[in-house]
Design a protein around this motif. Structure first.
Motif, mmCIF file in Angstrom:
data_model
loop_
_atom_site.group_PDB
_atom_site.id
_atom_site.type_symbol
_atom_site.label_atom_id
_atom_site.label_comp_id
_atom_site.label_asym_id
_atom_site.label_seq_id
_atom_site.Cartn_x
_atom_site.Cartn_y
_atom_site.Cartn_z
ATOM 1 N N ALA A 11 0.846 -1.230 -0.034
ATOM 2 C CA ALA A 11 -0.185 -0.054 -0.126
ATOM 3 C C ALA A 11 0.853 1.153 -0.041
ATOM 4 C CB ALA A 11 -0.965 -0.011 1.106
ATOM 5 N N SER A 12 2.120 0.979 0.378
ATOM 6 C CA SER A 12 2.813 2.417 0.450
ATOM 7 C C SER A 12 4.033 2.399 -0.169
ATOM 8 C CB SER A 12 3.139 2.586 2.066
ATOM 9 O OG SER A 12 2.131 2.311 2.959
ATOM 10 N N VAL A 13 4.586 1.408 -0.883
ATOM 11 C CA VAL A 13 5.845 1.623 -1.596
ATOM 12 C C VAL A 13 5.550 1.557 -3.113
ATOM 13 C CG1 VAL A 13 7.710 0.060 -1.941
ATOM 14 C CG2 VAL A 13 7.125 0.283 0.251
ATOM 15 N N PRO A 14 6.262 2.448 -3.682
ATOM 16 C CA PRO A 14 6.097 2.648 -5.053
ATOM 17 C C PRO A 14 6.279 1.226 -6.071
ATOM 18 C CG PRO A 14 7.704 4.209 -4.514
ATOM 19 C CD PRO A 14 7.394 3.363 -3.424
ATOM 20 N N ARG A 15 5.303 1.004 -6.824
ATOM 21 C CA ARG A 15 5.375 -0.177 -7.551
ATOM 22 C C ARG A 15 6.787 -0.799 -8.031
ATOM 23 N NH1 ARG A 15 5.142 -2.376 -12.651
ATOM 24 N NH2 ARG A 15 3.551 -4.286 -13.083
ATOM 25 N N GLN A 16 7.670 -0.101 -8.421
ATOM 26 C CA GLN A 16 9.001 -0.185 -8.945
ATOM 27 C C GLN A 16 9.791 -0.482 -7.811
ATOM 28 O OE1 GLN A 16 7.458 2.641 -9.183
ATOM 29 N NE2 GLN A 16 9.010 4.290 -8.832
ATOM 30 N N ARG A 17 9.433 -0.523 -6.853
ATOM 31 C CA ARG A 17 10.470 -1.039 -5.632
ATOM 32 C C ARG A 17 9.738 -1.961 -4.564
ATOM 33 N NH1 ARG A 17 14.623 -0.371 -7.684
ATOM 34 N NH2 ARG A 17 15.900 -0.459 -5.808
ATOM 35 N N ILE A 18 8.754 -2.413 -5.054
ATOM 36 C CA ILE A 18 8.089 -3.547 -4.488
ATOM 37 C C ILE A 18 8.753 -4.635 -3.930
ATOM 38 C CG2 ILE A 18 6.112 -5.155 -4.386
ATOM 39 C CD1 ILE A 18 4.284 -2.891 -5.008
ATOM 40 N N ALA A 19 9.639 -5.176 -5.163
ATOM 41 C CA ALA A 19 10.116 -6.414 -4.822
ATOM 42 C C ALA A 19 11.525 -6.109 -3.856
ATOM 43 C CB ALA A 19 10.836 -6.868 -6.235
ATOM 44 N N THR A 20 11.997 -4.896 -3.875
ATOM 45 C CA THR A 20 13.182 -4.713 -3.135
ATOM 46 C C THR A 20 12.607 -4.488 -1.708
ATOM 47 O OG1 THR A 20 14.237 -3.489 -4.739
ATOM 48 C CG2 THR A 20 14.893 -2.989 -2.492
ATOM 49 N N SER A 79 2.216 -10.082 -7.714
ATOM 50 C CA SER A 79 1.543 -8.800 -7.333
ATOM 51 C C SER A 79 1.575 -7.766 -8.238
ATOM 52 C CB SER A 79 2.129 -8.119 -5.826
ATOM 53 O OG SER A 79 3.132 -7.626 -6.113
ATOM 54 N N ARG A 80 2.208 -8.105 -9.294
ATOM 55 C CA ARG A 80 2.428 -6.931 -10.474
ATOM 56 C C ARG A 80 1.110 -6.877 -11.291
ATOM 57 N NH1 ARG A 80 8.409 -7.830 -12.317
ATOM 58 N NH2 ARG A 80 9.701 -6.487 -10.705
ATOM 59 N N TYR A 81 0.425 -8.070 -11.108
ATOM 60 C CA TYR A 81 -0.654 -8.537 -12.323
ATOM 61 C C TYR A 81 -1.932 -8.442 -11.638
ATOM 62 C CZ TYR A 81 3.337 -10.104 -14.868
ATOM 63 O OH TYR A 81 4.651 -10.031 -15.485
ATOM 64 N N VAL A 82 -2.188 -7.987 -10.485
ATOM 65 C CA VAL A 82 -3.399 -7.573 -10.005
ATOM 66 C C VAL A 82 -3.714 -6.204 -9.931
ATOM 67 C CG1 VAL A 82 -3.133 -9.748 -8.648
ATOM 68 C CG2 VAL A 82 -2.598 -7.584 -7.397
ATOM 69 N N GLN A 83 -5.133 -5.792 -9.612
ATOM 70 C CA GLN A 83 -5.344 -4.457 -9.578
ATOM 71 C C GLN A 83 -5.173 -3.957 -8.037
ATOM 72 O OE1 GLN A 83 -6.579 -2.742 -11.968
ATOM 73 N NE2 GLN A 83 -6.269 -4.687 -13.371
ATOM 74 N N PRO A 84 -5.115 -2.692 -7.835
ATOM 75 C CA PRO A 84 -4.672 -2.167 -6.389
ATOM 76 C C PRO A 84 -5.691 -2.846 -5.501
ATOM 77 C CG PRO A 84 -4.514 -0.639 -8.075
ATOM 78 C CD PRO A 84 -5.146 -1.587 -8.881
ATOM 79 N N GLN A 85 -7.193 -2.875 -5.727
ATOM 80 C CA GLN A 85 -8.071 -3.318 -4.771
ATOM 81 C C GLN A 85 -7.970 -4.727 -4.502
ATOM 82 O OE1 GLN A 85 -8.682 -2.136 -7.745
ATOM 83 N NE2 GLN A 85 -10.180 -3.237 -9.022
ATOM 84 N N GLN A 86 -7.047 -5.464 -5.157
ATOM 85 C CA GLN A 86 -6.916 -6.897 -5.148
ATOM 86 C C GLN A 86 -5.616 -7.354 -4.292
ATOM 87 O OE1 GLN A 86 -7.177 -7.832 -9.289
ATOM 88 N NE2 GLN A 86 -9.125 -9.159 -8.756
#
Length: 460
Positions: free
Chosen positions: A126-135, A381-388
């Protein structure tokens, strides 16, 4: 890297992560104390393993409901409930005089881990930018992986020097620190305060999970051909099929299962499940081999897996950064290959164990685990909508916790059965462990296949 996030967010991740860390630390610490606890509590190995299996089963149930809980309640409310349960469970376990009291304390503690792990990943998603989620998922995985790294050593040292009761008592000061850290920093609101809980679906799935764990508990004591195992296994099938039929008609859902229409997510979940099934199951098997076969102390059993566990924990954030910088999930494939290589080494050479070979094989396996495990949920998690996000969080965390519970039950059942013969306990334990090793190797091959299928899906 961490400077990009507000201080409150970082401390929120740390608070929930440390609570999850403590839960897993106790879980893995007790594995090396099982030999001592069987004498102290006057029960056999098949019974004492319920301190782990039962704990993981309740954690699974809580994680199953976590998607609803995160949508319905503020994060701070859930955190306070979780850390209260962990504190009560710690005190009960430290003071327990019999197996039943200790089991109840472990089940209460399970609510803490069942909530804290999904809360940590929820804050990240919910709080981390998408491009840094894996990190950041890698950093979270490092915190969680550090617990299995330190747990056997921590438990073995305290059990050898003082008593297994200190496994719980030493954590009390850290609990206080984590409580205030979360109290003053957690601020995410409820996502959907009017979300309705699917109580009947939860009962069906919870009963199915419990029946399967009980089935392997019966197998550990009476064998896989007895009617209790067969009956409970059949009951599991009926309950799961009933839930499947009910879920198709119901307007309420524990998890938004539409996320699995994306095949890539389904393949990732299968590999994720099998990785944890093997990881937690092997954490049960190796201490039994070290103590019963090699006649070493609980402390030695803990120290033996420390290098591999630390290696895996340190590698986790770098694995996440690698995935963030890759167009395709290459680290996951490499991780599964290394994991299979470690599993195959145990299967081929495990019949003549030494302290050195166990440490080396385990290090190889844990390096593969570090590359593949946390990155699987990150890529999915890259392949679901934010609400999912809450739904995929709940699905993956539920699966990995139940995988640990089931893995412990299955591997314990195999060793428990071989120990029932009248031969020397060292011989029977090694026989059971060797069967477990080959089972691990087969499951690791399936996990690699699942990872390859998910990788092919990304190419499309």
């Amino acid at each position: 890297m961490e400077q990009r996030l507000p201080r409150r967010v970082i401390l929120s991740i740390m608070a929930t992560g440390l609570l999850s860390f403590m839960g897993i630390l106790v879980e893995t610490s007790l594995n090396v104390a099982f030999a001592t606890l069987t004498h102290t509590m006057h029960v056999n190995l098949a019974t004492i393993q319920w301190l782990t299996t039962g704990y993981l089963l309740v954690v699974t149930m809580v994680m199953l409901a976590s998607a609803h809980l995160i949508k319905r309640y503020p994060v701070k409310t859930l955190f306070i409930f979780a850390i209260t349960c962990f504190t009560i469970g710690c005190l009960m376990n430290a003071l327990a005089q019999n197996f039943l009291t200790m089991l109840i304390g472990r089940l209460i503690q399970a609510f803490a881990t069942g909530l804290s792990t999904p809360l940590m990943f929820h804050i990240i998603l919910a709080s981390v930018p998408r491009q840094r989620i894996a990190t950041y998922n890698g950093l979270a995985a490092m915190m969680i992986a550090a617990a299995p790294a330190l747990g056997p050593t921590y438990g073995g040292l305290l059990t050898s020097l003082w008593s297994w009761r200190w496994i719980f008592l030493v954590l009390m000061p850290l609990i206080v620190i984590v409580f205030f850290m979360g109290l003053f920093n957690l601020d995410l609101p409820a996502l959907k305060p009017d979300d309705q809980f699917d109580g009947f679906g939860f009962i069906l799935l919870a009963a199915g999970f419990t029946a399967l764990d009980l089935a392997f508990g019966q197998a550990a004591q009476r064998g896989f051909l007895n009617w209790q195992f067969g009956g409970l296994f059949l009951l599991t099938v009926v309950l799961v099929l009933s839930y499947s039929a009910y879920n198709r008609q119901s307007q309420r859902h524990l998890i938004d299962f539409s996320i699995f229409k994306t095949k890539l997510i389904t393949w990732h979940l299968l590999g994720y499940f099998l990785l944890q099934f093997i990881n937690i199951g092997l954490a049960f098997v190796l201490p039994q081999v070290v103590q019963y076969v090699l006649h070493q102390s609980a402390f030695t059993a803990g120290m033996l897996v420390l290098p591999g566990s630390l290696l895996g924990a340190i590698a986790a954030p770098f694995a996440g950064r690698w995935l963030d910088n890759s167009a395709r999930p290459i680290p996951i494939i490499i991780g599964h290959w290394l994991f299979l290589a470690g599993a195959a080494a145990f299967a081929i050479w495990g019949h003549q164990p030494t302290l050195l070979t166990i440490a080396l094989f385990y290090s190889l396996l844990r390096m593969g685990f570090a590359l593949a495990f946390g990155n699987s949920i990150s890529d999915a998690s890259r392949y679901v909508q934010p609400q999912q996000k809450a739904d995929i969080n709940a699905a993956f965390n539920t699966s990995q916790q139940y995988a640990g519970s089931l893995g412990t039950g299955v591997f314990a059942a195999v060793i428990g059965l071989t120990q029932q013969s009248h031969a020397d306990v060292a011989v029977t334990t090694l026989t059971g462990a060797q069967i477990d090793y080959w089972l691990i190797c087969g499951l690791a091959a399936i996990a690699l296949f699942a990872a390859w299928r998910s990788y092919r899906q990304t190419q499309r």
